[in-house]
Design a protein around this motif. Structure first.
Motif, mmCIF file in Angstrom:
data_model
loop_
_atom_site.group_PDB
_atom_site.id
_atom_site.type_symbol
_atom_site.label_atom_id
_atom_site.label_comp_id
_atom_site.label_asym_id
_atom_site.label_seq_id
_atom_site.Cartn_x
_atom_site.Cartn_y
_atom_site.Cartn_z
ATOM 1 N N LEU A 146 0.814 -1.212 0.000
ATOM 2 C CA LEU A 146 0.000 0.000 0.000
ATOM 3 C C LEU A 146 0.853 1.270 0.000
ATOM 4 O O LEU A 146 0.602 2.199 -0.759
ATOM 5 C CB LEU A 146 -0.944 0.006 1.198
ATOM 6 N N VAL A 147 1.877 1.291 0.823
ATOM 7 C CA VAL A 147 2.749 2.468 0.885
ATOM 8 C C VAL A 147 3.500 2.632 -0.431
ATOM 9 O O VAL A 147 3.627 3.741 -0.962
ATOM 10 C CB VAL A 147 3.721 2.372 2.085
ATOM 11 N N GLY A 148 3.998 1.533 -0.979
ATOM 12 C CA GLY A 148 4.694 1.590 -2.266
ATOM 13 C C GLY A 148 3.783 2.066 -3.382
ATOM 14 O O GLY A 148 4.183 2.872 -4.226
ATOM 15 N N SER A 149 2.545 1.587 -3.380
ATOM 16 C CA SER A 149 1.587 2.016 -4.402
ATOM 17 C C SER A 149 1.294 3.507 -4.279
ATOM 18 O O SER A 149 1.197 4.211 -5.289
ATOM 19 C CB SER A 149 0.291 1.227 -4.276
ATOM 20 N N LEU A 150 1.150 3.997 -3.053
ATOM 21 C CA LEU A 150 0.934 5.433 -2.860
ATOM 22 C C LEU A 150 2.119 6.254 -3.356
ATOM 23 O O LEU A 150 1.941 7.294 -3.993
ATOM 24 C CB LEU A 150 0.678 5.744 -1.386
ATOM 25 N N CYS A 151 3.321 5.796 -3.084
ATOM 26 C CA CYS A 151 4.513 6.520 -3.528
ATOM 27 C C CYS A 151 4.618 6.527 -5.046
ATOM 28 O O CYS A 151 4.928 7.557 -5.652
ATOM 29 C CB CYS A 151 5.776 5.902 -2.916
ATOM 30 N N MET B 34 4.453 9.833 -7.498
ATOM 31 C CA MET B 34 5.493 10.205 -8.454
ATOM 32 C C MET B 34 4.964 10.298 -9.880
ATOM 33 O O MET B 34 5.378 11.159 -10.640
ATOM 34 C CB MET B 34 6.650 9.203 -8.391
ATOM 35 N N THR B 35 4.045 9.402 -10.253
ATOM 36 C CA THR B 35 3.560 9.402 -11.625
ATOM 37 C C THR B 35 2.495 10.458 -11.883
ATOM 38 O O THR B 35 2.386 10.967 -12.989
ATOM 39 C CB THR B 35 2.996 8.018 -12.013
#
Length: 86
Positions: free
Chosen positions: A54-59, A63-64
């Motif tokens: 979840l945290v990686g997806s938010l980051c 960025m995108t």
């Protein structure tokens, strides 16, 4: 109660089964000594994987999309220097 959900996933069919009902197993079988530590470890690992995802997806979304989800935080990916050819 037996609930089955069937869903397509990458040209293959998968299904999810949810079983609900009164527990009929013996107390000794429910309280097996080995099942509690194994369940705790699996639950912890699953939770960490979920939180990290979840945290990686938010980051990645931040960025995108260029949106500022975390106002005072900057996440940058630095390009590393390539190694010289030998």
């Amino acid at each position: 109660m037996d609930i089955k959900l069937s869903m397509p996933f990458f040209k293959q069919g998968f299904y999810i089964v949810l079983l609900l009902g009164k527990e009929k197993r013996a107390k000794k079988r429910l309280q097996a000594a080995i099942s509690q530590p194994v369940n705790s470890i699996l639950l912890t690992i699953s939770g960490l994987v979920l939180i990290t995802s979840l945290v990686g997806s938010l980051c990645i979304f931040k960025m995108t999309s260029g949106m500022n989800l975390f106002p005072n935080q900057k996440i940058q990916i630095k390009k590393s220097k390539s190694l010289p050819n030998i």
